[in-house]
Design an enzyme around this catalytic site. Structure first.
Site, short mmCIF file in Angstrom:
data_model
loop_
_atom_site.label_atom_id
_atom_site.label_comp_id
_atom_site.label_asym_id
_atom_site.label_seq_id
_atom_site.Cartn_x
_atom_site.Cartn_y
_atom_site.Cartn_z
N LYS A 89 0.58 -1.33 0.06
CA LYS A 89 -0.27 -0.03 -0.03
C LYS A 89 0.95 1.18 -0.08
O LYS A 89 0.51 2.19 -0.90
CB LYS A 89 -0.81 -0.08 1.30
N ARG A 145 -3.54 3.19 8.57
CA ARG A 145 -3.83 1.70 7.82
C ARG A 145 -2.55 0.94 7.81
O ARG A 145 -1.48 1.37 7.69
CB ARG A 145 -4.27 2.15 6.41
N GLY A 152 -8.00 -7.08 4.57
CA GLY A 152 -8.88 -7.38 5.72
C GLY A 152 -8.32 -8.00 6.93
O GLY A 152 -8.78 -8.31 8.09
N MET A 196 -5.51 -7.31 8.53
CA MET A 196 -4.91 -6.35 9.80
C MET A 196 -5.85 -5.23 9.82
O MET A 196 -6.99 -4.99 9.32
CB MET A 196 -3.58 -6.00 9.33
N ARG A 228 -3.93 -1.31 -6.40
CA ARG A 228 -2.81 -2.90 -6.32
C ARG A 228 -3.33 -3.72 -7.24
O ARG A 228 -4.37 -3.49 -7.67
CB ARG A 228 -3.08 -3.41 -4.77
N HIS A 245 -16.10 -8.25 1.69
CA HIS A 245 -15.13 -9.06 2.26
C HIS A 245 -15.21 -10.49 1.84
O HIS A 245 -14.16 -11.09 1.28
CB HIS A 245 -14.84 -9.30 3.86
N SER A 256 13.50 -43.60 -12.45
CA SER A 256 12.49 -42.82 -12.17
C SER A 256 12.07 -42.74 -10.50
O SER A 256 12.23 -43.82 -10.06
CB SER A 256 11.19 -43.37 -12.78
N CYS A 309 8.09 -39.47 -10.35
CA CYS A 309 6.92 -39.88 -10.30
C CYS A 309 6.28 -40.09 -9.15
O CYS A 309 5.20 -40.50 -8.88
CB CYS A 309 6.69 -41.33 -10.98
N TYR A 328 11.99 -35.28 -16.70
CA TYR A 328 10.68 -35.20 -16.74
C TYR A 328 10.21 -35.36 -15.27
O TYR A 328 10.94 -35.78 -14.48
CB TYR A 328 9.80 -35.90 -17.63
#
Length: 869
Positions: A22, A92, A101, A103, A333, A451, A760, A827, A847
């Site tokens: 902010k 703020r 919301g 803080m 923002r 909110h 693998s 995997c 991979y």
């Protein structure tokens, strides 16, 4: 001495870690020449210094804040403590990462009993007392923990007593309300400070402390935001949206955060302050209506919104206030948005020339891709259920669950394994834990920027807000909608995309890939340096994996093929066989089943590689445990139950996961692996004869010794050679490799690589064996470890790079010393985890393989890991 305070004109957008998001954006907008009310930012470092050592405030920060306030008085030509040209400020929070919301904020700070009278003379009585009332309520809540509802109860009581709303109060009635609010402080063993400087100091400390409030910690844990960053405090001169009907406040996104449409999307309230919009207390008007009411302010806003989006090269979430017709920008923002909107906005920004394809790939998170594969309600089924109500489609998706009215009940039901829908008049930051565990969120009040809407969109949870036809009684735990009354535990289905509520349960279906997603992933593939394969063994899973862009199959488990009434019977016959004839009969039937399975699998995969893991689990997993089931099995096998029980006892192991399984079973019972390989190659040969290209990769599990691998590979190759001869066919390419899932296998990887065509890594077992954790039982204590900061993450979900990762890295290095171009894959579960993928790219893995529905996100994560080296 380090600099503790920065005026907005001193900072830049790059200073987010120091000034918070902010503060950095306020500084950047000031630099751009936008109408930002002047102010200053107390740094995030000051916050952490204060939280670690409270004396830091008196010792260092107090005098710096006093200097800054004096400078702000000069800049605004107003006084923070005097009675003429009154300066009020907002206080703020503002962390480096957006935490909407979570803080605290205090507005109208600087008013007291005397200054409110002066403000009333300068403006109006109603306006001045409205500001003072808000200050007392917010200050009491944030600084002293007096819940805001206690103030609301007193307000409602006085409105009832005077038979009028607060907007119609006379001066003496306003004064009575103020005294009642101040009395609430005294009842809570404190008092409201009359000195504006004391107010400012206490408010700043309170905002610092809010960094560690419970809801903020929960939010940071959920979004993996570090706890050591702290929040900045932004102290800004107030502008007043509640100063008349030519004033107002609003929140606007430069594009639709639900759909991504390139059109202003937001809401405003006339004669209101900012918290009225986000709290959902009053239902706001669409931003388009501002064009008719205050056309000059609307035109200014549209111009500034375009400047901000062009500058930040992203959709912006902008807070504004209009005071007596003059527009002020209070915050911007990068706006939170749904997954669908995220994708559309990124593609549109590329088309508009604001960002490159590379930047588009980087600006979308793998978690966002996961959210794009949301379920939706079955269109046919939805025709047969009753529509209860409609509201605002705040966050897409479809879900069914039991109604709950509190965060606590949501957690309680969730712990019992129930799916819940959290229904409230409006949510507040205190509801965050209940919102996290809910399938969907519904509020009767509030708009698309309330909110509930903002948090739900960030979590990917479907949500409906402003469902005004619902009367929600949170005390009685009822919902009334016309003649319908629903109570806690009733089933409700929520369509967050359409904003519709349905009674009862509605089946869901999976959304097919859309063209926007395919386009983004094609861009991602251009940057990828790792392939993404799939863990899949059913035809349905294989089809979905290929549809999602898998380059092959990294793990096809064969044990799943033995379950099913007919198949498991033959597997049990094999395990419990007493003679060669029984073994031969069972193997012949199993061969038929497996051959058909592999034929269908190869048909789907076509010319892509498919790693088939030979039978891995211990034999006890295929056997019944209940006595009645044992009796039924004995009858089917024409055996005595006592004989079956005796055979089962002989098979029992103290620790079967470390026992007679994997290649150990292949060595002692080679006929099982031989049967599987015969099924694989019979089907592959048949498909080859039909004109298809097939590339089987056979994987031997749980190898710990070089000799184990050499022995099993030897008899498998003999079997395969005989199969080719039997079919009178020239051999086609195939490979035989091994799964690396034991620490010892990692250490002797160079020796294993002499016989293995590929590796693998089975990270589930490797993690289990390295830690000594059971992957099935870790859930019982991992949260306690996280709470105590012993571990920050579940190692079965995100790779332990320091331990398990080092073993894998060591094994890869050793293997490549033996075979420089050896194919090596992953995997385990972590194959689809973005953090783990970045590590695998660094150490030279070829991979990763993951479940089909994780493939799109993995393709993006692989690309991002390749770009961010």
């Amino acid at each position: 001495m380090e600099k503790l305070i920065y005026f907005f004109k001193e900072g830049r957008s790059e200073d987010k870690e120091l000034l918070g998001g902010k503060g950095a954006n306020l500084a950047e907008m000031t630099r751009l020449g936008l109408p930002v009310p002047p102010g200053f930012t107390v740094t995030t470092e000051s916050c952490m210094n204060y939280l670690e050592e409270p004396s830091f405030f008196e010792r260092s920060l107090r005098r710096e804040i006093l200097k800054a306030i004096k400078n702000l008085e000069v800049e605004t030509k107003k006084s923070f403590t005097g009675d003429e040209k009154i300066l009020l400020v907002s206080v703020r929070s503002g962390a480096a990462f957006s935490m909407p919301g979570m803080m605290d904020t205090i507005l109208n700070l600087g008013l007291n009993d005397l200054r409110v009278q002066s403000l009333a003379r300068l403006t109006s009585m109603d306006f001045a007392f409205d500001c003072y009332r808000r200050l007392l309520q917010m200050f009491g809540d944030v600084v002293y923990g007096i819940h805001k509802d206690k103030f609301n109860v007193r307000l409602q009581k006085m409105e009832k007593q005077f038979s009028k709303t607060m907007a119609d109060f006379q001066e003496n009635e306003h004064l009575q309300l103020i005294e009642s609010f101040k009395a609430l402080f005294i009842e809570n063993d404190t008092f409201f400070p009359q000195d504006p400087i004391d107010q400012l100091f206490e408010a700043t400390k309170a905002v610092f402390k809010s960094w560690n409030n419970h809801r903020a910690k929960v939010y940071r844990d959920m979004h993996e935001i570090p706890h050591h960053l702290g929040t900045a405090v932004n102290i800004q001169s107030m502008v007043f949206g509640n100063s008349g009907n030519d004033s107002g406040t609003g929140v606007v996104f430069t594009r639709n955060p639900a759909t991504g449409e390139n059109k202003l999307f937001g809401e405003f309230l006339l004669n209101a302050q900012g918290e009225d919009v986000v709290a959902g207390i009053r239902t706001p008007e669409s931003i388009e209506a501002l064009q008719q009411i205050l056309p000059e302010a609307y035109a200014d806003f549209k111009r500034y919104a375009n400047i901000l989006e062009q500058h930040y090269k992203d959709m912006q979430d902008i807070e504004f206030t209009i005071e007596n017709g003059e527009l002020f920008i209070l915050q911007t923002r990068n706006g939170k948005r749904t997954a669908k909107a995220t994708l559309k906005i990124a593609l549109d920004l590329v088309n508009e020339g604001l960002i490159t394809k590379r930047e588009a790939v980087l600006c979308i998170s793998p978690e966002t891709i996961d959210q794009l594969i949301h379920p939706i309600f079955d269109e046919k089924a939805i025709q047969n259920v009753e529509l209860l109500a409609e509201g605002l489609p705040a966050s897409p998706g479809a879900a069914t669950g039991e109604i709950v009215f509190t965060s606590e009940k949501a957690k309680e039901y969730h712990a019992l394994g129930k799916k819940v829908i959290l229904v409230r008049q409006e949510t507040s930051p205190e509801d965050i834990e209940g919102m996290i565990v809910s399938e969907a969120i519904v509020t009767s009040r509030g708009g698309m920027t309330s909110h509930a809407a903002v948090v739900a969109r960030g979590m990917g949870t479907c949500c409906i807000t402003g469902c005004e036809s619902l009367t929600v009684n949170e005390e009685l735990k009822t919902i009334t909608c016309r003649e319908r009354i629903l109570t806690e535990g009733d089933l409700l289905s929520v369509d967050g995309s359409a904003g519709r509520l349905y009674l009862g349960e509605v089946p869901t279906v999976v959304v097919e890939n859309d063209q926007n997603l395919q386009l983004l992933l094609s861009w991602a593939d251009d940057y990828a340096q790792l392939q993404v394969r799939a863990n899949a063994e059913t035809v349905q899973d294989l089809k979905k994996a290929i549809e999602f862009g898998a380059t092959g199959i990294g793990l096809a488990r064969t044990e799943h093929m033995f379950f099913g009434e007919e198949r498991v019977l033959e597997m049990r016959r094999l395990i419990l066989a007493e003679n060669k004839q029984e073994i031969k009969l069972a193997l012949e039937k199993l061969l038929t089943f497996q051959q058909e399975d592999f034929y269908q699998m190869f048909q789907v995969v076509k010319d892509k590689p498919m790693v088939i893991r030979l039978l891995d689990p211990p034999m006890h997993e295929f056997l019944p445990h209940d006595f009645n089931e044992i009796k039924q099995l004995a009858a089917k096998l024409d055996k005595y139950p006592s004989m079956v029980e005796e055979q089962m006892k002989r098979l029992q192991e103290t620790n079967p996961m470390l026992g007679h399984r994997g290649c150990r079973l292949g060595i002692t019972e080679p006929q099982i692996y031989q049967m599987q390989v015969e099924a694989i190659f019979n089907s592959a040969i048949q498909l080859t004869k039909e004109g298809n290209t097939v590339f089987p990769e056979i994987m031997i599990p749980l190898v710990a010794e070089k000799e184990e691998l050499a022995y099993v590979k030897g008899f498998l190759m003999d079997t395969i050679e005989n199969i080719f001869k039997k079919h009178q066919m020239e051999p086609f390419p195939y490979e035989i490799g091994t799964m690396i899932e034991l620490p010892r296998a990692c250490i002797i990887a160079d020796q294993l690589a002499q016989d293995a065509d590929f590796f693998s890594f089975g990270t589930n077992d490797l993690t289990q064996m390295t830690y000594g954790f059971s992957r099935d039982d870790i859930g019982k204590f991992i949260n306690s470890y996280k709470e105590r900061s012993i571990m920050t993450q579940d190692p079965f979900q995100t790779l332990d790079q320091n331990g398990v990762g080092e073993l894998i890295k060591f094994a890869v290095t050793k293997a490549r010393q033996t075979k420089e171009n050896m194919m090596i894959g992953i995997c385990g579960e972590v194959g689809g985890d973005p953090k783990s993928i970045a590590f695998f790219r660094k150490i030279g893995i070829d991979y990763v393989s993951c479940s089909p529905y994780r493939i799109p996100a993995a393709r993006l994560a692989v690309a991002q890991a390749s770009i961010i080296k």
